[in-house]
Design an enzyme around this catalytic site. Sequence first.
Site, PDB file in Angstrom:
ATOM      1  N   GLY B  15      63.886 -64.885 -70.597  1.00  0.00           N
ATOM      2  CA  GLY B  15      62.660 -63.862 -70.055  1.00  0.00           C
ATOM      3  C   GLY B  15      62.107 -64.808 -69.105  1.00  0.00           C
ATOM      4  N   PHE B  16      60.865 -63.926 -68.547  1.00  0.00           N
ATOM      5  CA  PHE B  16      60.571 -64.546 -67.778  1.00  0.00           C
ATOM      6  C   PHE B  16      59.836 -66.358 -68.087  1.00  0.00           C
ATOM      7  CE2 PHE B  16      59.663 -60.689 -65.640  1.00  0.00           C
ATOM      8  CZ  PHE B  16      60.020 -60.554 -64.232  1.00  0.00           C
ATOM      9  N   VAL B  81      69.860 -66.868 -82.210  1.00  0.00           N
ATOM     10  CA  VAL B  81      68.993 -67.821 -82.492  1.00  0.00           C
ATOM     11  C   VAL B  81      69.284 -67.007 -84.007  1.00  0.00           C
ATOM     12  CG1 VAL B  81      66.945 -68.528 -83.241  1.00  0.00           C
ATOM     13  CG2 VAL B  81      67.569 -69.281 -80.910  1.00  0.00           C
ATOM     14  N   GLU B 189      57.430 -44.479 -65.164  1.00  0.00           N
ATOM     15  CA  GLU B 189      58.491 -45.127 -64.280  1.00  0.00           C
ATOM     16  C   GLU B 189      59.439 -44.296 -64.556  1.00  0.00           C
ATOM     17  OE1 GLU B 189      58.927 -48.892 -65.359  1.00  0.00           O
ATOM     18  OE2 GLU B 189      57.228 -49.909 -63.920  1.00  0.00           O
ATOM     19  N   ASP B 318      55.181 -62.246 -74.715  1.00  0.00           N
ATOM     20  CA  ASP B 318      55.482 -60.685 -75.375  1.00  0.00           C
ATOM     21  C   ASP B 318      55.506 -61.352 -76.526  1.00  0.00           C
ATOM     22  OD1 ASP B 318      55.431 -59.840 -72.871  1.00  0.00           O
ATOM     23  OD2 ASP B 318      56.939 -58.240 -73.210  1.00  0.00           O
ATOM     24  N   ALA B 334      55.068 -59.444 -66.840  1.00  0.00           N
ATOM     25  CA  ALA B 334      55.496 -60.617 -66.274  1.00  0.00           C
ATOM     26  C   ALA B 334      54.102 -61.734 -65.614  1.00  0.00           C
ATOM     27  CB  ALA B 334      55.901 -60.513 -65.238  1.00  0.00           C
TER      28      ALA B 334
END
Lengths: 462, 462
Positions: B15-16, B81, B189, B318, B334
């Site tokens: 991810g980010f 994993v 959103e 996160d 992010a």
Amino acid sequence: MESKPRPKVVIVGAGFAGLTAARRIARLPVQVTVVDRRNHHTFQPLLYQVATAGLSPGEIAAPIRWILRAYSNVEVLLEEVLDFNLEQKKVITSQQSLDYNFLIIASGATHAYFGHPEWEPLAPGLKTIEDALEIRRRVLLAFELAERQAADQTATGQTNDQTTEKTADGPTALLLQFVVVGAGPTGVELAGTLAEIAHHAMNHEFRSIDPRQSRILLIEGGPRVLAAYSEELSRKAEDQLRRLGVEVRTSHMVTRVEPGAVWVGDEKIPSPVVLWAAGVAASPLGRKLGVPVDRAGRVFVQPDLSIPGHREVFVLGDLAALADENGKMLPGVAPVAIQQGDWIAETIARDLEHQPRRNFHYHDKGSLATIGRAAAVAQLGKFELSGYFAWLAWLFIHIFFLIGFRNRLIVMIQWAWSYLTYERGARLITGSNELTGWTQSQLHAENSKDTDPTVAAGQRRA
Amino acid sequence: MESKPRPKVVIVGAGFAGLTAARRIARLPVQVTVVDRRNHHTFQPLLYQVATAGLSPGEIAAPIRWILRAYSNVEVLLEEVLDFNLEQKKVITSQQSLDYNFLIIASGATHAYFGHPEWEPLAPGLKTIEDALEIRRRVLLAFELAERQAADQTATGQTNDQTTEKTADGPTALLLQFVVVGAGPTGVELAGTLAEIAHHAMNHEFRSIDPRQSRILLIEGGPRVLAAYSEELSRKAEDQLRRLGVEVRTSHMVTRVEPGAVWVGDEKIPSPVVLWAAGVAASPLGRKLGVPVDRAGRVFVQPDLSIPGHREVFVLGDLAALADENGKMLPGVAPVAIQQGDWIAETIARDLEHQPRRNFHYHDKGSLATIGRAAAVAQLGKFELSGYFAWLAWLFIHIFFLIGFRNRLIVMIQWAWSYLTYERGARLITGSNELTGWTQSQLHAENSKDTDPTVAAGQRRA
């Protein structure tokens, strides 16, 4: 003054034939209902680009009701047609029954598995967006599993190799064998584009495998590729395929497909990804009409495209079997479907004005087949073309006919980008991370003595 | 001269946080392995656009190995994993075990269902491309089923209506009720964009229903929407939502989700499409480390992002629980993930040079949340912004950070096109044509007396 109810036209299927018919018939004083079990029209000629991660589904498909939004006398229903009652003039769907005055059936065709429907999950064909995404998933996953496999071998020291060169030995090499069955236009496109991906698109992205060591096999039962074209163009197409890195085997029949392998004659070729582009099976709706069909299930239509005994029922597109003036069957291609869609609107217009019907004639403006990057063949009457200029012609014609201005623009950008960089923009694996019938244990079994040594790519390098 | 082996860095999750870490750490003299169970990085801030048919998956996601292709010391593995062996410094995947000198765990978080995991299939969240496609399928399908339902009623004369006006009565109206649970950034959103679709994007495409009669309900347990922003901005966001046509219900708890309906307190709201954007559950890998975690499963990390007792194991993004200087927990956004990814590269560089570590500090440059067409809120330090200019800022920042130049270009074209025409380019329904728990028989049951009359849109029109 209340006008009397307009005649009802029901169109089953929104492919090239059904959609063209709907657009043209909408201009007549009739009420049109288009029924399709999908909400979108798929621009089939570019479907192989979705399967090979060059384009996204949304770029080559559009909602049927969006395409037809301007015609207020056209309604679109997302339903599956199950049967017809021709006497009572009803279309029976999973939800309801629809009355009609004119019925147009254009539900198309799919691939045939030579009487082996059990091969379908093992060797998907390419007819729908879902098919294309499944093929994309399998192709990309094969490279990922090969990289994992090779990395694992390196980590656990299974390779005796002292060099750090990336070599695809045994099981890893088997993961990089792709087989395409059938060398018609779809099989040729798929094989050519797979070769492009393997040899160019993913360079420098893998650390333990070299995608350029992939083998792409194109298996064809007949004596030549693109059999609908001239022998000269077939030969040129085969040359272009070989130059792209495809191994072409003509006059070879597939005798069996099993999990993780395909049999060609008596030879077993292990492959995690077998793609099917052979044979034609018409939509089962053709057999519901109670009129003669050919072996593939295509309906023998009258010269005006109606079915025997029912002037108000028409069959068109890939589902129709009709010969041209020379007695040659019309091919299942978009131009035939589009011309039939146009023509049916004229026929209904003439019926409404009580004028006699005319027979359908196909105007063959030529055919084009793409092979891969800058490779194609074109037959335009007596004029033949191959290579870069045939490819450019193919490209512009296909982008021009793509539905929607925005789509054309975006596909052009994607294409220009891919051409310049060799990159492919939609390389996403969604869904399961497993390859059907391809397990770790099988990998090891495949690598043991019972494998035909001639087909293991690792051996080829020895 | 042979150099000694480079330290191995294993990064779990791309991810980010993980991707930023990989890019920065690749410049150090180390060997990096990135493990992710997907082949692609998803640009999460635009995922709601895929769910609402504005963008295609390929436009907001890119293969991890393509993003990292320039770094020859980085390998990418598509594996899941499962566990860690911190004593032996091993990462255990479904396929193998990987040795490490430094381990970076950034496997993120997903939505929490308040202890009701059985609600997940009934009310999908929005974390992956697959989630987005499933939401898109359900939303588009609801309109199709409503049209079919209404067309069927007209055909069979079930409506007593003498007018030809399109009215959504009983069962059809229920199909056009959409519920979004949770009014954080994702919920806002989704609700705002659903309202845009219903009220603009599909005008003139349906014949039997009017999509503008849809209801979009946004349910929030807390007292206000976008609770992470100031009260003033929350109020403005709520105003903008209402202007877009969203019914906002704050301080209302969802007590139950069942097939085809959601319960808010004691009230049952029939809805074919319930979307979940509430709660946070950290990746289960956090609990495999044997160190304290918070209620959501986030790992309490040291100020240098390592875990207690293991200086070489870091948790970020996160999945990490860390408070800022004022004791306030860092949000799961992010910018935090990216800054942590950057910072971890610096920490490893310092370790390699035997310099003391520094503590991580988050530099809050502000936050932006979009609400819908030309509607957004922005908090930039003490400076607050809402409406059109906040939306423009949001748009440019998000397109700027999107991965890949081609993607930025195409997303910009799509956006400009949508803005001018209100159209949405990726309205494809793929997969099943069934809505979970929404059957014809249920429709009729829903329409009978046991339905709360205040929530049936047909009644609202009476």
